[in-house]
Design a protein around this motif. Structure first.
Motif, mmCIF file in Angstrom:
data_model
loop_
_atom_site.group_PDB
_atom_site.id
_atom_site.type_symbol
_atom_site.label_atom_id
_atom_site.label_comp_id
_atom_site.label_asym_id
_atom_site.label_seq_id
_atom_site.Cartn_x
_atom_site.Cartn_y
_atom_site.Cartn_z
ATOM 1 N N TYR A 116 -3.978 5.420 0.383
ATOM 2 C CA TYR A 116 -5.073 5.527 1.350
ATOM 3 C C TYR A 116 -5.925 6.764 1.077
ATOM 4 O O TYR A 116 -7.160 6.725 1.208
ATOM 5 C CB TYR A 116 -4.511 5.564 2.764
ATOM 6 C CG TYR A 116 -3.837 4.285 3.181
ATOM 7 C CD1 TYR A 116 -4.580 3.212 3.644
ATOM 8 C CD2 TYR A 116 -2.460 4.144 3.091
ATOM 9 C CE1 TYR A 116 -3.974 2.029 4.026
ATOM 10 C CE2 TYR A 116 -1.837 2.964 3.463
ATOM 11 C CZ TYR A 116 -2.593 1.907 3.931
ATOM 12 O OH TYR A 116 -1.991 0.726 4.297
ATOM 13 N N SER A 158 0.812 -1.219 0.000
ATOM 14 C CA SER A 158 0.000 0.000 0.000
ATOM 15 C C SER A 158 0.843 1.266 0.000
ATOM 16 O O SER A 158 0.342 2.341 -0.351
ATOM 17 C CB SER A 158 -0.922 0.007 1.222
ATOM 18 O OG SER A 158 -0.174 0.097 2.429
ATOM 19 N N LEU A 183 1.177 7.656 1.924
ATOM 20 C CA LEU A 183 -0.251 7.493 2.196
ATOM 21 C C LEU A 183 -1.127 7.891 1.010
ATOM 22 O O LEU A 183 -2.338 8.045 1.173
ATOM 23 C CB LEU A 183 -0.644 8.325 3.419
ATOM 24 C CG LEU A 183 0.047 7.958 4.737
ATOM 25 C CD1 LEU A 183 -0.374 8.913 5.839
ATOM 26 C CD2 LEU A 183 -0.261 6.517 5.133
ATOM 27 N N ALA A 194 -4.216 -0.909 -0.290
ATOM 28 C CA ALA A 194 -4.684 0.146 0.614
ATOM 29 C C ALA A 194 -6.147 -0.064 0.981
ATOM 30 O O ALA A 194 -6.538 0.085 2.156
ATOM 31 C CB ALA A 194 -4.488 1.511 -0.031
ATOM 32 N N SER A 224 -1.338 -1.454 -5.584
ATOM 33 C CA SER A 224 -1.168 -0.531 -4.462
ATOM 34 C C SER A 224 -2.513 -0.054 -3.951
ATOM 35 O O SER A 224 -2.757 -0.029 -2.734
ATOM 36 C CB SER A 224 -0.310 0.658 -4.890
ATOM 37 O OG SER A 224 -0.220 1.612 -3.849
#
Length: 328
Positions: free
Chosen positions: A90, A66, A87, A299, A295
């Protein structure tokens, strides 16, 4: 007699202070501890191996994936490079309307499915335990058999019953001038709930029935002597005594409901109301195997895992607090 006692006491004291005997005692205690530790390791070893293999390693891999993404420089004609994106995955997941919509769909599914599952399975178990149902073993087998049908086969069976033109159920309703679109926008979630109930109701009923068999018969007989009827005995005597099983079934049902995938994936072939990102699990599947964005899929998997753990922990804490307040 007095002389003998006086001579024995210093002899025992001298033995207790003997360094050789103290060292032997410590060695014996260490040996016993090693044996206990070895027995615990042998018994718990397979569990930790399985936990590490099927849970910790996949979760660690998903968390690692992720934070990275494949980047193609040079307008997409250069070689792919794996770069650290932090991040960003996310943020993309949590701001994606389709993922948030899938979470809302699963939330609606859970609000309908979990109460019906828990209450329905418990009601069937109470009926079997009360002796009202005759041929109890045959009834248990009939209720449990749908759970033995694989989920894909169950979804295909119900897809046949939901499809207009070939469904005998829809034809039967049509004769009574009742039009029902089981795969329409207003009925698609209840239709999926119906498939899951048909498949899993009997299994949870068996769990509750086994817990009811452990209830002391003396308690039930005492309630009958006090004048409690069958309904009152079931609701006020038996149900509180199997609360632990109710909580366990509710948590497991919640975990499986959050992973909704098989039923909508198969029904999506016949209903435009079910998109390829209908649920979070379908979103993950689409990101990984349709868009090749591992990825993003990783996430989304981590976000779904966190939601599952948080909700399970919340249910456990709520029931533990309720039990503590009742014990007071």
């Amino acid at each position: 007699m007095t002389t003998t006692a006086q001579t024995r006491v210093p002899t025992d004291a001298s033995r207790a202070g003997d360094p050789a005997l103290s060292a032997a005692g410590r060695r014996a205690r260490r040996t016993a501890k090693r044996r206990r530790f070895g027995a615990v390791a042998v018994l718990m070893g397979p569990f930790f191996v399985l936990l590490t293999t099927v849970f910790l390693i996949p979760v660690g891999t998903a968390v690692h994936l992720s934070f990275y993404s494949d980047d193609q420089p040079g307008l997409g004609f250069g070689p792919e490079n794996t770069v650290f994106v932090g991040l960003r995955g996310y943020a993309a997941v949590l701001t994606d309307p389709t993922f948030l919509g899938g979470l809302g769909t699963v939330a609606l599914y859970c609000l309908i499915y979990i109460p019906l599952m828990v209450v329905g399975a418990l009601a069937l178990a109470l009926l079997l335990d009360s002796g009202v149902v005759r041929l109890r073993a045959l009834a248990q087998l009939g209720l449990f058999l749908p759970h033995a049908v694989p989920g894909i086969i169950a979804a295909l069976i119900w897809l046949y019953l939901y499809t207009p033109g070939i469904s005998p159920i829809i034809d039967l309703f049509a004769r009574a001038d009742i039009t029902i679109d089981f795969l329409g926008i207003h009925a698609v979630v209840p239709s999926i709930v119906n498939i899951a109930l048909w498949s899993n109701l009997g299994y949870n009923m068996v769990v509750f029935y086994a817990a009811l068999q452990a209830v002391p018969r003396e308690v039930i007989e005492a309630s009958v002597v006090d004048g409690a009827g069958p309904v009152r005995t079931a609701l006020q005597v038996k149900t509180p005594l199997v609360r632990a099983s109710i909580v366990m079934v509710a948590i497991f049902t919640l975990i499986w409901a959050l992973q909704l995938f098989t039923e909508p994936m198969l029904l999506s072939q016949s209903s435009p109301m079910i998109s390829s990102r209908f649920s979070p699990s379908m979103y993950i599947y689409d990101a990984a195997f349709t868009r090749n964005n591992y990825s993003l899929a990783a996430a989304a998997s981590v976000v779904l895992l966190v939601c599952t753990i948080a909700l399970s922990y919340g249910v456990t804490r709520f029931t533990s607090r309720a039990d503590a307040e009742e014990a007071r």
